[in-house]
Design an enzyme around this catalytic site. Structure first.
Site, PDB file in Angstrom:
ATOM      1  N   ASP A  24      -0.348  -1.881   7.193  1.00 26.24           N
ATOM      2  CA  ASP A  24       1.045  -2.092   6.787  1.00 26.24           C
ATOM      3  C   ASP A  24       1.263  -1.751   5.317  1.00 26.24           C
ATOM      4  OD1 ASP A  24      -0.674  -4.360   6.313  1.00 26.24           O
ATOM      5  OD2 ASP A  24       1.093  -5.469   5.662  1.00 26.24           O
ATOM      6  N   HIS A  25       0.271  -1.187   4.676  1.00 28.89           N
ATOM      7  CA  HIS A  25       0.319  -0.956   3.227  1.00 28.89           C
ATOM      8  C   HIS A  25       1.334   0.113   2.824  1.00 28.89           C
ATOM      9  CE1 HIS A  25      -3.488  -2.801   4.230  1.00 28.89           C
ATOM     10  NE2 HIS A  25      -3.735  -3.060   2.973  1.00 28.89           N
ATOM     11  N   GLY A  26       1.842   0.885   3.787  1.00 29.38           N
ATOM     12  CA  GLY A  26       2.836   1.896   3.466  1.00 29.38           C
ATOM     13  C   GLY A  26       4.090   1.304   2.859  1.00 29.38           C
ATOM     14  N   ILE A  27       4.487   0.130   3.335  1.00 32.41           N
ATOM     15  CA  ILE A  27       5.665  -0.522   2.765  1.00 32.41           C
ATOM     16  C   ILE A  27       5.344  -1.107   1.395  1.00 32.41           C
ATOM     17  CG2 ILE A  27       5.317  -2.843   3.750  1.00 32.41           C
ATOM     18  CD1 ILE A  27       8.318  -2.880   4.387  1.00 32.41           C
ATOM     19  N   THR A  28       4.110  -1.504   1.190  1.00 30.69           N
ATOM     20  CA  THR A  28       3.704  -2.140  -0.063  1.00 30.69           C
ATOM     21  C   THR A  28       3.391  -1.115  -1.143  1.00 30.69           C
ATOM     22  OG1 THR A  28       2.682  -3.880   1.262  1.00 30.69           O
ATOM     23  CG2 THR A  28       2.078  -3.788  -1.070  1.00 30.69           C
ATOM     24  N   TYR A 143      -3.387 -16.999   2.058  1.00 35.27           N
ATOM     25  CA  TYR A 143      -4.212 -16.799   0.869  1.00 35.27           C
ATOM     26  C   TYR A 143      -3.997 -17.929  -0.134  1.00 35.27           C
ATOM     27  CZ  TYR A 143      -4.771 -11.997   2.528  1.00 35.27           C
ATOM     28  OH  TYR A 143      -5.057 -10.879   3.283  1.00 35.27           O
ATOM     29  N   ARG A 145      -3.259 -18.307  -3.611  1.00 42.31           N
ATOM     30  CA  ARG A 145      -2.782 -17.467  -4.707  1.00 42.31           C
ATOM     31  C   ARG A 145      -1.643 -18.161  -5.431  1.00 42.31           C
ATOM     32  NH1 ARG A 145      -2.346 -11.488  -1.814  1.00 42.31           N
ATOM     33  NH2 ARG A 145      -4.598 -11.164  -1.534  1.00 42.31           N
ATOM     34  N   LYS A 173      -6.162 -15.570   8.699  1.00 38.00           N
ATOM     35  CA  LYS A 173      -6.883 -14.671   7.794  1.00 38.00           C
ATOM     36  C   LYS A 173      -6.816 -15.252   6.389  1.00 38.00           C
ATOM     37  CE  LYS A 173      -6.360 -10.014   5.782  1.00 38.00           C
ATOM     38  NZ  LYS A 173      -5.665  -8.703   5.929  1.00 38.00           N
ATOM     39  N   GLY A 198     -10.454  -7.938   3.535  1.00 37.13           N
ATOM     40  CA  GLY A 198     -11.449  -6.985   3.070  1.00 37.13           C
ATOM     41  C   GLY A 198     -11.765  -7.081   1.594  1.00 37.13           C
ATOM     42  N   GLY A 199     -10.793  -7.512   0.794  1.00 37.47           N
ATOM     43  CA  GLY A 199     -11.039  -7.607  -0.635  1.00 37.47           C
ATOM     44  C   GLY A 199     -11.112  -6.244  -1.288  1.00 37.47           C
ATOM     45  N   ARG A 226      -7.913  -1.490   3.500  1.00 34.83           N
ATOM     46  CA  ARG A 226      -8.256  -0.292   2.732  1.00 34.83           C
ATOM     47  C   ARG A 226      -9.737   0.058   2.776  1.00 34.83           C
ATOM     48  NH1 ARG A 226      -5.120  -2.016  -2.614  1.00 34.83           N
ATOM     49  NH2 ARG A 226      -5.388  -4.050  -1.597  1.00 34.83           N
TER      50      ARG A 226
END
Length: 263
Positions: A24-28, A143, A145, A173, A198-199, A226
């Protein structure tokens, strides 16, 4: 557990073990390496053993013909790296929209300890309620954070995964604490299956060692983006991670399964 919920959990896992590749990283981040030709990447990682892939709803028609029978998860909140605050995740889809997109599950990101935690708690609670009516599993990306929060502290991570269970998630997760012994504190905090993020992208050996440590600490698998989809050989690294998650392989054995000469 309803029959539908159980069946869909089976579609995104193998024998209660999870290898999920979020893309989903395309939006990010935009159309970064591995996501330009997302069809080929999805084909490669699922051939390598991924149980499920994950995207935003608008990419669904690029997923289904390329996932080789693997499961599909729709992510339902997001932010961007160029926006005012990447931790401020806003809703992008509903459980019903995810079903229309052909999803077997939905996922939502929550930053426990951040300024946006209260709204994200409400969002996760609402999503689990809506999803339960549809027999749709919810993966909570919970997370640790926020200001003054150590994102690798086992107590903080344990709090995050317990929050996910308390709000009705089915799988959670979270970040990795750094070693198997400390990660046991995280996994014992909930009865949910816990998968690790994954970190930062490391060497192939470092990636596999992290997965091995998490599994030794009681993890049910990984949700690794990634480190897999941006790898020069997405199918190979997916095969190596799959060997640990699904076959209980050691580090060297897993690297050999992925075809890496460093093994």
């Amino acid at each position: 557990m309803t029959a539908g919920l159980s069946a869909r959990l089976d579609r995104i896992s193998t024998n209660d073990r999870y290898l999920i590749v979020p893309m989903d990283h395309g939006i990010t981040m935009g159309a970064v390496k591995g996501l330009v030709d997302i069809e080929s990447t999805i084909d490669g990682v699922t051939r390598g053993g991924a149980d499920a892939v994950l995207t935003q709803k608008g990419i669904a028609d690029r997923v289904h013909d390329n996932k080789n029978g693997a499961g599909y998860i729709v992510h339902v909140n997001a932010s961007t790296t160029i926006g005012p605050d990447e931790n401020d995740k806003r809703m992008t889809a509903t459980a019903t929209e995810a079903v229309r997109a052909g999803a077997d599950a939905v996922s939502l990101h929550i930053n426990v300890g951040s300024t946006y935690e209260p709204k994200q708690i409400e969002d996760l609670a609402g999503l689990t309620d809506d999803a339960s009516r549809l027999g749709l599993p919810v993966l909570a990306m919970a997370y640790a954070r926020g200001p003054g929060v150590d994102s690798t502290d086992p107590e903080s991570l344990g709090h995050a995964v317990r929050l996910a269970e308390e709000l009705g998630a089915d799988v959670v997760k979270t970040g990795y604490s750094g070693d198997g012994d400390s990660f046991e504190r995280v996994t014992e905090s909930t009865r949910l299956p816990v998968v690790i993020a994954g970190g930062s992208k490391g060497t192939d050996r470092e990636t596999v060692e992290m997965v091995r440590g998490a599994m030794d600490g009681g993890a049910a698998g990984v949700s690794m983006g990634r480190s897999i989809f941006q790898h020069d050989d997405p199918e190979g690294i997916a095969s190596a991670v799959s060997a640990v998650v699904h076959d209980d392989a050691g580090v060297d054995e897993a690297l050999r399964a992925g075809g890496f000469v460093e093994a």
